[in-house]
Design an enzyme around this catalytic site. Structure first.
Site, PDB file in Angstrom:
ATOM      1  CE  LYS A 194      -3.674  -0.524  -0.363  1.00 39.70           C
ATOM      2  NZ  LYS A 194      -4.299  -0.906  -1.669  1.00 39.70           N
TER       3      LYS A 194
ATOM      4  N   GLY B 298       2.582   2.187  -3.039  1.00 39.38           N
ATOM      5  CA  GLY B 298       2.608   2.655  -4.419  1.00 39.38           C
ATOM      6  C   GLY B 298       3.463   1.773  -5.313  1.00 39.38           C
TER       7      GLY B 298
ATOM      8  N   GLY C 219      -6.744   3.633  -5.215  1.00 37.00           N
ATOM      9  CA  GLY C 219      -7.440   4.916  -5.089  1.00 37.00           C
ATOM     10  C   GLY C 219      -8.784   4.788  -4.401  1.00 37.00           C
ATOM     11  NE  ARG C 220     -10.875  -1.372  -2.283  1.00 36.12           N
ATOM     12  CZ  ARG C 220      -9.832  -2.197  -2.318  1.00 36.12           C
ATOM     13  NH1 ARG C 220      -8.691  -1.846  -1.780  1.00 36.12           N
ATOM     14  NH2 ARG C 220      -9.943  -3.376  -2.884  1.00 36.12           N
TER      15      ARG C 220
END
Length: 268
Positions: free
Chosen positions: A25, A27, A232-233
Protein backbone atom coordinates in the site's frame (compact mmCIF):
# COMPACT_ATOMS: atom_id res chain seq x y z
CA UNK A 1 15.68 -20.08 -27.15
CA UNK A 2 12.29 -21.35 -28.24
CA UNK A 3 9.26 -20.75 -26.05
CA UNK A 4 7.19 -23.76 -24.83
CA UNK A 5 4.57 -23.09 -27.54
CA UNK A 6 7.26 -23.68 -30.15
CA UNK A 7 7.43 -20.11 -31.48
CA UNK A 8 10.91 -18.62 -31.28
CA UNK A 9 11.07 -15.56 -29.04
CA UNK A 10 14.25 -13.53 -28.66
CA UNK A 11 15.96 -13.13 -25.35
CA UNK A 12 16.72 -15.17 -22.26
CA UNK A 13 14.95 -15.63 -18.94
CA UNK A 14 17.19 -14.11 -16.31
CA UNK A 15 16.99 -13.73 -12.57
CA UNK A 16 15.95 -10.15 -11.73
CA UNK A 17 18.64 -7.49 -11.43
CA UNK A 18 16.20 -5.20 -9.59
CA UNK A 19 13.36 -5.99 -7.16
CA UNK A 20 10.65 -3.74 -5.76
CA UNK A 21 10.73 -5.21 -2.24
CA UNK A 22 8.12 -3.01 -0.54
CA UNK A 23 6.03 -1.68 0.95
CA UNK A 24 2.46 -2.85 0.76
CA UNK A 25 0.00 0.00 0.00
CA UNK A 26 2.92 2.35 -0.64
CA UNK A 27 2.61 2.66 -4.42
CA UNK A 28 4.56 -0.39 -5.61
CA UNK A 29 2.08 -1.30 -8.34
CA UNK A 30 2.28 2.24 -9.74
CA UNK A 31 6.09 2.08 -9.83
CA UNK A 32 6.02 -1.28 -11.62
CA UNK A 33 3.39 -0.20 -14.18
CA UNK A 34 5.33 2.96 -15.00
CA UNK A 35 8.82 1.45 -15.14
CA UNK A 36 7.74 -1.35 -17.46
CA UNK A 37 6.87 1.27 -20.11
CA UNK A 38 10.65 1.79 -20.45
CA UNK A 39 12.07 -0.10 -23.44
CA UNK A 40 15.07 -1.26 -21.40
CA UNK A 41 12.92 -2.85 -18.68
CA UNK A 42 10.95 -6.09 -18.67
CA UNK A 43 8.89 -6.77 -15.56
CA UNK A 44 6.96 -9.71 -14.17
CA UNK A 45 3.33 -8.57 -13.84
CA UNK A 46 2.33 -10.83 -10.95
CA UNK A 47 3.93 -11.06 -7.51
CA UNK A 48 5.95 -14.30 -7.37
CA UNK A 49 6.44 -14.25 -3.56
CA UNK A 50 9.58 -16.30 -4.10
CA UNK A 51 11.71 -14.98 -1.23
CA UNK A 52 8.91 -15.28 1.33
CA UNK A 53 6.50 -18.09 0.39
CA UNK A 54 8.01 -20.09 -2.47
CA UNK A 55 11.71 -20.22 -1.67
CA UNK A 56 11.77 -24.02 -1.45
CA UNK A 57 10.84 -24.20 -5.16
CA UNK A 58 14.37 -23.07 -6.02
CA UNK A 59 15.98 -20.43 -8.21
CA UNK A 60 15.30 -22.25 -11.48
CA UNK A 61 11.55 -22.17 -10.78
CA UNK A 62 11.88 -18.45 -9.99
CA UNK A 63 13.84 -17.83 -13.19
CA UNK A 64 11.22 -19.68 -15.24
CA UNK A 65 8.60 -17.07 -14.23
CA UNK A 66 10.62 -14.16 -15.58
CA UNK A 67 9.99 -12.43 -18.91
CA UNK A 68 12.55 -12.90 -21.67
CA UNK A 69 15.06 -10.08 -21.94
CA UNK A 70 17.72 -8.96 -24.38
CA UNK A 71 21.24 -8.29 -23.10
CA UNK A 72 20.46 -4.55 -22.97
CA UNK A 73 17.34 -5.01 -20.80
CA UNK A 74 16.82 -5.24 -17.03
CA UNK A 75 14.49 -7.81 -15.44
CA UNK A 76 12.35 -6.48 -12.57
CA UNK A 77 9.91 -8.14 -10.17
CA UNK A 78 7.78 -6.77 -7.34
CA UNK A 79 6.62 -8.40 -4.10
CA UNK A 80 5.91 -5.79 -1.38
CA UNK A 81 5.90 -8.31 1.49
CA UNK A 82 9.64 -8.94 1.06
CA UNK A 83 10.47 -5.76 2.99
CA UNK A 84 8.99 -7.18 6.20
CA UNK A 85 10.18 -10.78 5.67
CA UNK A 86 13.14 -11.53 7.94
CA UNK A 87 14.77 -14.06 5.60
CA UNK A 88 14.33 -12.05 2.39
CA UNK A 89 17.51 -9.90 2.59
CA UNK A 90 19.79 -12.91 3.09
CA UNK A 91 18.03 -14.93 0.39
CA UNK A 92 18.22 -12.11 -2.17
CA UNK A 93 21.88 -11.51 -1.26
CA UNK A 94 22.58 -15.22 -1.81
CA UNK A 95 21.00 -14.97 -5.27
CA UNK A 96 23.07 -11.89 -6.16
CA UNK A 97 24.81 -9.39 -3.93
CA UNK A 98 24.47 -6.85 -6.78
CA UNK A 99 20.65 -6.85 -6.77
CA UNK A 100 19.19 -3.33 -6.80
CA UNK A 101 16.36 -2.86 -4.33
CA UNK A 102 13.48 -0.39 -4.60
CA UNK A 103 11.39 0.49 -1.54
CA UNK A 104 8.28 2.64 -1.98
CA UNK A 105 7.39 4.26 1.34
CA UNK A 106 4.44 6.35 2.42
CA UNK A 107 3.27 8.10 5.58
CA UNK A 108 2.86 5.06 7.89
CA UNK A 109 -0.45 6.27 9.34
CA UNK A 110 -2.01 6.76 5.88
CA UNK A 111 -0.48 3.46 4.79
CA UNK A 112 -2.06 1.62 7.74
CA UNK A 113 -5.49 3.13 6.99
CA UNK A 114 -5.13 2.17 3.32
CA UNK A 115 -4.13 -1.37 4.34
CA UNK A 116 -7.15 -1.63 6.65
CA UNK A 117 -9.46 -0.24 3.94
CA UNK A 118 -8.28 -2.95 1.53
CA UNK A 119 -8.79 -5.73 4.11
CA UNK A 120 -12.23 -4.37 5.02
CA UNK A 121 -13.33 -4.55 1.37
CA UNK A 122 -12.62 -8.30 1.45
CA UNK A 123 -13.64 -9.05 5.06
CA UNK A 124 -16.43 -6.66 6.14
CA UNK A 125 -16.71 -8.31 9.59
CA UNK A 126 -13.25 -7.40 10.91
CA UNK A 127 -12.98 -5.24 14.07
CA UNK A 128 -12.64 -1.46 13.82
CA UNK A 129 -9.36 0.17 12.81
CA UNK A 130 -9.13 1.69 16.28
CA UNK A 131 -9.74 -1.67 17.97
CA UNK A 132 -6.97 -3.34 15.97
CA UNK A 133 -4.49 -0.46 16.36
CA UNK A 134 -4.35 -0.39 20.16
CA UNK A 135 -3.78 -2.87 22.93
CA UNK A 136 -4.99 -0.14 25.29
CA UNK A 137 -6.04 3.13 23.73
CA UNK A 138 -6.47 5.11 26.96
CA UNK A 139 -2.85 4.27 27.83
CA UNK A 140 -1.82 4.90 24.20
CA UNK A 141 -0.47 1.36 23.85
CA UNK A 142 -0.25 0.59 20.14
CA UNK A 143 -0.52 -3.05 19.03
CA UNK A 144 2.67 -3.58 17.04
CA UNK A 145 1.76 -7.21 16.39
CA UNK A 146 -0.95 -6.05 13.94
CA UNK A 147 0.65 -6.18 10.51
CA UNK A 148 -0.93 -2.93 9.31
CA UNK A 149 0.86 -1.11 12.15
CA UNK A 150 4.06 -3.15 12.01
CA UNK A 151 4.79 -2.60 8.30
CA UNK A 152 5.07 1.18 8.86
CA UNK A 153 7.93 0.81 11.35
CA UNK A 154 10.31 1.22 8.41
CA UNK A 155 13.44 1.90 10.47
CA UNK A 156 13.07 -1.50 12.19
CA UNK A 157 12.69 -3.52 8.97
CA UNK A 158 15.46 -1.61 7.21
CA UNK A 159 18.04 -2.86 9.71
CA UNK A 160 17.68 -6.42 8.36
CA UNK A 161 18.44 -5.19 4.83
CA UNK A 162 21.44 -3.12 5.87
CA UNK A 163 23.08 -6.27 7.26
CA UNK A 164 23.42 -7.46 3.65
CA UNK A 165 23.12 -4.48 1.31
CA UNK A 166 24.71 -1.01 1.36
CA UNK A 167 22.34 1.98 1.23
CA UNK A 168 23.71 2.76 -2.23
CA UNK A 169 21.93 -0.37 -3.50
CA UNK A 170 18.56 0.59 -2.01
CA UNK A 171 16.44 3.33 -3.58
CA UNK A 172 13.57 4.86 -1.61
CA UNK A 173 10.59 6.21 -3.52
CA UNK A 174 8.19 8.65 -1.83
CA UNK A 175 4.63 7.38 -2.23
CA UNK A 176 3.41 10.96 -1.79
CA UNK A 177 5.69 12.40 -4.49
CA UNK A 178 4.66 9.55 -6.79
CA UNK A 179 1.27 11.29 -6.82
CA UNK A 180 2.35 14.96 -6.81
CA UNK A 181 5.40 14.61 -9.10
CA UNK A 182 5.37 11.18 -10.79
CA UNK A 183 7.84 12.14 -13.54
CA UNK A 184 10.37 13.50 -11.03
CA UNK A 185 10.11 10.47 -8.76
CA UNK A 186 10.31 8.01 -11.68
CA UNK A 187 13.26 9.97 -13.11
CA UNK A 188 15.20 9.10 -9.95
CA UNK A 189 14.19 5.43 -10.30
CA UNK A 190 15.52 5.39 -13.88
CA UNK A 191 18.79 6.98 -12.70
CA UNK A 192 19.09 4.37 -9.93
CA UNK A 193 18.57 1.53 -12.43
CA UNK A 194 21.22 3.06 -14.69
CA UNK A 195 18.86 3.51 -17.63
CA UNK A 196 18.12 6.59 -19.74
CA UNK A 197 15.39 8.96 -18.53
CA UNK A 198 12.82 7.96 -21.13
CA UNK A 199 9.73 8.26 -18.89
CA UNK A 200 8.96 11.97 -18.46
CA UNK A 201 6.07 14.39 -17.81
CA UNK A 202 4.69 13.53 -21.24
CA UNK A 203 3.78 10.06 -19.97
CA UNK A 204 1.37 11.26 -17.26
CA UNK A 205 -1.90 13.06 -16.85
CA UNK A 206 -3.84 13.72 -13.65
CA UNK A 207 -7.09 11.80 -13.22
CA UNK A 208 -9.47 13.94 -11.12
CA UNK A 209 -11.83 11.03 -10.40
CA UNK A 210 -9.08 8.76 -9.11
CA UNK A 211 -7.16 11.56 -7.44
CA UNK A 212 -3.80 10.42 -8.77
CA UNK A 213 -1.79 10.52 -12.00
CA UNK A 214 -2.43 8.04 -14.77
CA UNK A 215 -0.06 6.77 -17.37
CA UNK A 216 -0.29 7.35 -21.08
CA UNK A 217 1.02 4.22 -22.80
CA UNK A 218 3.42 6.26 -24.93
CA UNK A 219 3.96 9.93 -25.64
CA UNK A 220 1.89 9.73 -28.82
CA UNK A 221 -0.81 7.40 -27.51
CA UNK A 222 -3.99 9.11 -26.38
CA UNK A 223 -5.18 6.02 -24.50
CA UNK A 224 -4.31 6.37 -20.80
CA UNK A 225 -3.71 3.50 -18.42
CA UNK A 226 -5.01 3.88 -14.89
CA UNK A 227 -4.52 1.50 -12.00
CA UNK A 228 -7.39 -0.88 -11.26
CA UNK A 229 -10.48 -0.43 -9.06
CA UNK A 230 -8.58 -1.55 -5.96
CA UNK A 231 -6.30 1.50 -6.24
CA UNK A 232 -7.44 4.92 -5.09
CA UNK A 233 -10.21 3.55 -2.85
CA UNK A 234 -11.82 6.09 -0.51
CA UNK A 235 -10.31 5.48 2.91
CA UNK A 236 -12.37 4.65 5.97
CA UNK A 237 -13.00 7.70 8.17
CA UNK A 238 -10.86 7.48 11.31
CA UNK A 239 -11.22 9.50 14.51
CA UNK A 240 -8.66 12.38 14.32
CA UNK A 241 -7.52 11.58 17.88
CA UNK A 242 -6.63 8.04 16.83
CA UNK A 243 -4.62 9.47 13.92
CA UNK A 244 -2.83 11.84 16.31
CA UNK A 245 -1.93 8.99 18.69
CA UNK A 246 -0.55 6.93 15.81
CA UNK A 247 1.45 9.92 14.53
CA UNK A 248 3.02 10.21 17.99
CA UNK A 249 3.77 6.49 17.97
CA UNK A 250 5.45 6.56 14.54
CA UNK A 251 7.38 9.81 15.04
CA UNK A 252 10.55 8.28 16.59
CA UNK A 253 10.59 5.51 13.96
CA UNK A 254 10.17 8.07 11.17
CA UNK A 255 13.00 10.24 12.49
CA UNK A 256 15.29 7.21 12.77
CA UNK A 257 14.33 6.22 9.22
CA UNK A 258 15.05 9.73 7.84
CA UNK A 259 18.42 9.75 9.58
CA UNK A 260 19.35 6.28 8.34
CA UNK A 261 18.48 6.88 4.68
CA UNK A 262 19.50 10.56 4.62
CA UNK A 263 16.14 11.68 3.28
CA UNK A 264 13.29 13.61 4.95
CA UNK A 265 9.90 12.35 3.76
CA UNK A 266 8.05 15.10 5.70
CA UNK A 267 5.44 12.89 7.30
CA UNK A 268 5.31 14.99 10.47
Amino acid sequence: AGSPSGSARPGTKRLPQAIVVGVKKGGTRAVLEVIRVHPDVRALGTEPHFFDRNYDRGLEWYRSLMPRTLDSQITVEKTPSYFVTKEAPRRIFNMSRDTKLIVVVRNPVTRAISDYTQTLSKKPDIPTFEGLSFRNRSLGLVDTSWNAIRIGMYAVHLQSWLQYFPLSQIHFVSGEKLITDPAGEMGKVQDFLGIKRVITDKHFYFNKTKGFPCLKKSESSGLPRCLGKSKGRTHVQIDPEVIEQLRDFYRPYNIKFYETVGQDFRWE
